[in-house]
Design a protein around this motif. Structure first.
Motif, PDB file in Angstrom:
ATOM      1  N   ALA A  85      43.569  13.142  18.004  1.00  0.00           N
ATOM      2  CA  ALA A  85      45.002  12.833  18.061  1.00  0.00           C
ATOM      3  C   ALA A  85      45.404  11.773  17.038  1.00  0.00           C
ATOM      4  N   GLU A  86      44.429  11.002  16.548  1.00  0.00           N
ATOM      5  CA  GLU A  86      44.700   9.957  15.554  1.00  0.00           C
ATOM      6  C   GLU A  86      44.297  10.384  14.138  1.00  0.00           C
ATOM      7  N   ALA A  87      44.214  11.700  13.911  1.00  0.00           N
ATOM      8  CA  ALA A  87      43.772  12.215  12.613  1.00  0.00           C
ATOM      9  C   ALA A  87      44.671  11.755  11.469  1.00  0.00           C
ATOM     10  N   ALA A  88      45.968  11.679  11.703  1.00  0.00           N
ATOM     11  CA  ALA A  88      46.881  11.277  10.630  1.00  0.00           C
ATOM     12  C   ALA A  88      46.596   9.849  10.163  1.00  0.00           C
ATOM     13  N   SER A  89      46.389   8.932  11.101  1.00  0.00           N
ATOM     14  CA  SER A  89      46.099   7.553  10.693  1.00  0.00           C
ATOM     15  C   SER A  89      44.707   7.457  10.065  1.00  0.00           C
ATOM     16  N   ALA A  90      43.766   8.269  10.539  1.00  0.00           N
ATOM     17  CA  ALA A  90      42.433   8.286   9.944  1.00  0.00           C
ATOM     18  C   ALA A  90      42.499   8.764   8.503  1.00  0.00           C
ATOM     19  N   LEU A  91      43.306   9.794   8.243  1.00  0.00           N
ATOM     20  CA  LEU A  91      43.469  10.290   6.876  1.00  0.00           C
ATOM     21  C   LEU A  91      44.085   9.211   5.982  1.00  0.00           C
ATOM     22  N   ALA A  92      45.051   8.487   6.504  1.00  0.00           N
ATOM     23  CA  ALA A  92      45.665   7.409   5.729  1.00  0.00           C
ATOM     24  C   ALA A  92      44.617   6.353   5.364  1.00  0.00           C
ATOM     25  N   ASP A  93      43.721   6.050   6.305  1.00  0.00           N
ATOM     26  CA  ASP A  93      42.643   5.094   6.021  1.00  0.00           C
ATOM     27  C   ASP A  93      41.727   5.612   4.919  1.00  0.00           C
ATOM     28  N   GLY A  97      41.095   4.077   0.860  1.00  0.00           N
ATOM     29  CA  GLY A  97      39.812   3.653   0.304  1.00  0.00           C
ATOM     30  C   GLY A  97      39.379   2.270   0.748  1.00  0.00           C
ATOM     31  N   LEU A  98      40.043   1.693   1.730  1.00  0.00           N
ATOM     32  CA  LEU A  98      39.743   0.325   2.141  1.00  0.00           C
ATOM     33  C   LEU A  98      38.592   0.224   3.140  1.00  0.00           C
ATOM     34  N   ARG A  99      38.296   1.314   3.857  1.00  0.00           N
ATOM     35  CA  ARG A  99      37.216   1.277   4.847  1.00  0.00           C
ATOM     36  C   ARG A  99      36.007   2.032   4.306  1.00  0.00           C
ATOM     37  N   PRO A 100      34.834   1.432   4.416  1.00  0.00           N
ATOM     38  CA  PRO A 100      33.631   2.134   3.954  1.00  0.00           C
ATOM     39  C   PRO A 100      33.184   3.189   4.970  1.00  0.00           C
ATOM     40  N   GLY A 101      32.431   4.160   4.525  1.00  0.00           N
ATOM     41  CA  GLY A 101      31.861   5.159   5.408  1.00  0.00           C
ATOM     42  C   GLY A 101      32.784   6.336   5.654  1.00  0.00           C
TER      43      GLY A 101
END
Length: 108
Positions: A85-93, A97-101
């Motif tokens: 359900a949080e896929a949109a915010s995950a894609l924004a992350d 490029g700010l979060r590794p992994g």
């Protein structure tokens, strides 16, 4: 199912023609339609971009990858697991490029 949610930015089709009835109406103008099934009708109206992804089987390469996995030689850096359900915010992350992994979408 999509009609109940309103229009979406993108649809991924792993099923094929049987699942495509009315799919174009579910995608926003200039949205994306990605399929692994290259035959059949694709939604080409309203500037919807269609992409077909295919992979050819390669038993030798799969055996090599399985051996590497069994030896513990394959590593994937998972940055976080998020609910689907949080896929949109995950894609924004991911795009920032700010979060590794890698980001894993949980389906449960």
């Amino acid at each position: 199912v999509l009609a109940q949610r309103g229009q979406v930015d993108a649809v991924i089709d792993w099923v094929g023609r049987a699942a495509r009835a009315g799919i174009g109406a579910a995608i926003k103008d200039a949205g994306r339609f990605v399929t692994t099934v290259p035959y059949g009708d694709t939604p080409d109206e309203r500037a919807i971009k269609t992409t077909t992804i295919q992979v050819l089987p390669d038993g030798a390469r799969l055996a090599e990858l399985a051996a590497l996995a069994a030896d513990g030689a394959l590593h994937v850096a998972v940055g976080r697991v998020v609910p689907f359900a949080e896929a949109a915010s995950a894609l924004a992350d991911v795009e920032s490029g700010l979060r590794p992994g890698k980001v894993v979408l949980g389906l449960r």
